[in-house]
Design a protein around this motif. Structure first.
Motif, PDB file in Angstrom:
ATOM      1  N   LEU A   8       0.838  -1.207   0.000  1.00  0.00           N
ATOM      2  CA  LEU A   8       0.000   0.000   0.000  1.00  0.00           C
ATOM      3  C   LEU A   8       0.872   1.256   0.000  1.00  0.00           C
ATOM      4  CD1 LEU A   8      -3.038   0.457  -0.033  1.00  0.00           C
ATOM      5  CD2 LEU A   8      -2.967   0.744   2.438  1.00  0.00           C
ATOM      6  N   VAL A   9       1.957   1.221   0.770  1.00  0.00           N
ATOM      7  CA  VAL A   9       2.891   2.356   0.788  1.00  0.00           C
ATOM      8  C   VAL A   9       3.486   2.575  -0.598  1.00  0.00           C
ATOM      9  CG1 VAL A   9       5.090   3.196   1.700  1.00  0.00           C
ATOM     10  CG2 VAL A   9       3.453   2.102   3.238  1.00  0.00           C
ATOM     11  N   LYS A  10       3.866   1.463  -1.248  1.00  0.00           N
ATOM     12  CA  LYS A  10       4.438   1.562  -2.588  1.00  0.00           C
ATOM     13  C   LYS A  10       3.425   2.140  -3.572  1.00  0.00           C
ATOM     14  CE  LYS A  10       6.723  -1.055  -6.267  1.00  0.00           C
ATOM     15  NZ  LYS A  10       5.865  -0.505  -7.338  1.00  0.00           N
ATOM     16  N   ASP A  11       2.169   1.717  -3.482  1.00  0.00           N
ATOM     17  CA  ASP A  11       1.128   2.235  -4.377  1.00  0.00           C
ATOM     18  C   ASP A  11       0.963   3.747  -4.205  1.00  0.00           C
ATOM     19  OD1 ASP A  11       0.668  -0.246  -5.409  1.00  0.00           O
ATOM     20  OD2 ASP A  11      -1.127  -0.658  -4.199  1.00  0.00           O
ATOM     21  N   GLY A  19       7.951  10.858  -0.644  1.00  0.00           N
ATOM     22  CA  GLY A  19       8.910   9.952  -0.035  1.00  0.00           C
ATOM     23  C   GLY A  19       8.241   8.768   0.652  1.00  0.00           C
ATOM     24  N   MET A  20       9.005   7.649   0.787  1.00  0.00           N
ATOM     25  CA  MET A  20       8.444   6.421   1.347  1.00  0.00           C
ATOM     26  C   MET A  20       7.927   6.622   2.772  1.00  0.00           C
ATOM     27  SD  MET A  20       7.973   3.278   0.333  1.00  0.00           S
ATOM     28  CE  MET A  20       9.227   2.847  -0.883  1.00  0.00           C
ATOM     29  N   MET A  21       8.723   7.303   3.613  1.00  0.00           N
ATOM     30  CA  MET A  21       8.304   7.503   5.003  1.00  0.00           C
ATOM     31  C   MET A  21       7.088   8.413   5.098  1.00  0.00           C
ATOM     32  SD  MET A  21      10.158   5.496   6.623  1.00  0.00           S
ATOM     33  CE  MET A  21       9.582   5.962   8.261  1.00  0.00           C
ATOM     34  N   ASP A  22       7.037   9.434   4.215  1.00  0.00           N
ATOM     35  CA  ASP A  22       5.868  10.319   4.192  1.00  0.00           C
ATOM     36  C   ASP A  22       4.615   9.542   3.805  1.00  0.00           C
ATOM     37  OD1 ASP A  22       7.230  12.588   4.967  1.00  0.00           O
ATOM     38  OD2 ASP A  22       7.710  13.183   2.919  1.00  0.00           O
ATOM     39  N   CYS A  23       4.759   8.638   2.827  1.00  0.00           N
ATOM     40  CA  CYS A  23       3.612   7.834   2.390  1.00  0.00           C
ATOM     41  C   CYS A  23       3.133   6.906   3.523  1.00  0.00           C
ATOM     42  CB  CYS A  23       3.976   7.011   1.162  1.00  0.00           C
ATOM     43  SG  CYS A  23       4.200   8.001  -0.334  1.00  0.00           S
ATOM     44  N   LYS A  24       4.092   6.326   4.225  1.00  0.00           N
ATOM     45  CA  LYS A  24       3.737   5.434   5.332  1.00  0.00           C
ATOM     46  C   LYS A  24       2.978   6.193   6.409  1.00  0.00           C
ATOM     47  CE  LYS A  24       5.732   2.137   8.598  1.00  0.00           C
ATOM     48  NZ  LYS A  24       6.969   1.483   9.081  1.00  0.00           N
ATOM     49  N   LYS A  25       3.473   7.396   6.729  1.00  0.00           N
ATOM     50  CA  LYS A  25       2.822   8.196   7.762  1.00  0.00           C
ATOM     51  C   LYS A  25       1.445   8.657   7.310  1.00  0.00           C
ATOM     52  CE  LYS A  25       3.583  12.069  10.901  1.00  0.00           C
ATOM     53  NZ  LYS A  25       4.510  13.145  11.324  1.00  0.00           N
TER      54      LYS A  25
END
Length: 304
Positions: A8-11, A19-25
């Motif tokens: 889901l983070v990658k999508d 950024g990956m961490m921003d997407c995760k948050k």
């Protein structure tokens, strides 16, 4: 906060470029809801963009887009030349040029235009500022349409088709074949890129600019001690040289160094309707001192 999967983070990252961490948050804050996460990132992007908006953006690219009988040109600025080599930025500039071709050269209308991402140009710009980390602006745009004619385009220092550091539009009509007209228009575009005319014809020179030039030339001539009658003729001669510098149709054709642009166009049975020339960063006051590239490297923890 909700747990979110790596997929889901990658999508979300693929969709937004964040950024990956921003997407995760964003996903955690939004309970795993993709659309809410996109909105969360946009809101954060607005905050990030506001912090960067005061920085000088004089690099970037000029982009052109064409259709039958029409073409548009835009200048999109960033802070460093490094960004101009970024494929995402290049694609954005090309899309902004296409938007200008569709809606015209009013910047507000361009900002509101929808891109293939379904975001507006303004929203996409904000997203790129947040993702890339540089201030970016859509500085100016120009569109010509010539029914029955062509609007030829030319780009110099090209990084890919339609994108470069100098862009020229040439609106031209007449002649018997559109292909020949297109070729002539491109040749005129190359001339304009090199010769940098200000206006199309003598009648387009601003009266105030002409009066100022005459005043300067007259004072220069008087310094020679010549009589006023002679000074008047000297000024007339020098004004002709002035026209050759700033008026496109009066300039010497750069392709042969002899003919006048007016004569070349007339021989082809064509008529120049208008032109525009954008040189990247022209007229922008660039700060002296400091090294923004070094600042970026330092902020990223990189060493040279």
């Amino acid at each position: 906060m909700a747990d979110v999967s790596a997929a889901l983070v990658k999508d979300l990252r693929d969709r937004t470029g964040a950024g990956m961490m921003d997407c995760k948050k964003a996903l955690a804050e939004s309970g795993g809801d993709m659309e809410a996460a996109v909105d969360w990132l946009r809101k954060k992007g607005l905050s990030a963009a506001a912090k960067k908006s005061g920085r000088v953006a004089a690099e970037g690219l000029v982009g052109v887009a064409s259709a039958a009988g029409a073409a548009a040109m835009v200048e999109v600025n960033a802070e460093t030349d490094f960004v101009a080599r970024n494929e995402t930025f290049q694609t954005f500039v090309a899309q902004v040029a296409e938007a200008a071709l569709a809606v015209g050269d009013d910047l507000a209308a361009i900002q509101a235009a929808r891109l293939p991402s379904n975001r507006t140009v303004a929203e996409e710009l904000t997203q790129m500022v947040a993702t890339i980390g540089e201030n970016m602006t859509i500085r100016r745009a120009k569109r010509f349409a010539v029914p029955g004619g062509v609007v030829a385009t030319y780009t110099h220092n090209t990084v890919r088709p339609g994108l470069g550091k100098i862009g020229v539009l040439v609106a031209i009509k007449g002649g018997s074949e559109l292909d020949a007209l297109e070729t002539l228009g491109r040749q005129v575009g190359m001339h304009i890129a090199a010769a940098k005319p200000d206006v199309l014809d003598i009648g387009d020179v601003e009266p105030a600019a002409l009066d100022r030039e005459k005043s300067v030339l007259a004072e220069q001539a008087r310094a020679s001690g010549k009589p006023e009658a002679i000074i008047e003729k000297m000024v007339e001669g020098r004004i002709r040289k002035y026209y050759e510098e700033v008026v496109l149709l009066e300039q010497v054709w750069v392709h042969d160094g002899e003919s006048r642009v007016r004569a070349v166009v007339k021989k082809a049975g064509a008529e120049l309707v208008g032109f525009a020339r954008f040189a990247l960063g022209e007229g922008i006051d660039k700060p002296t001192g400091g090294d923004f590239a070094a600042e970026v490297a330092a902020a990223a923890g990189l060493t040279t």
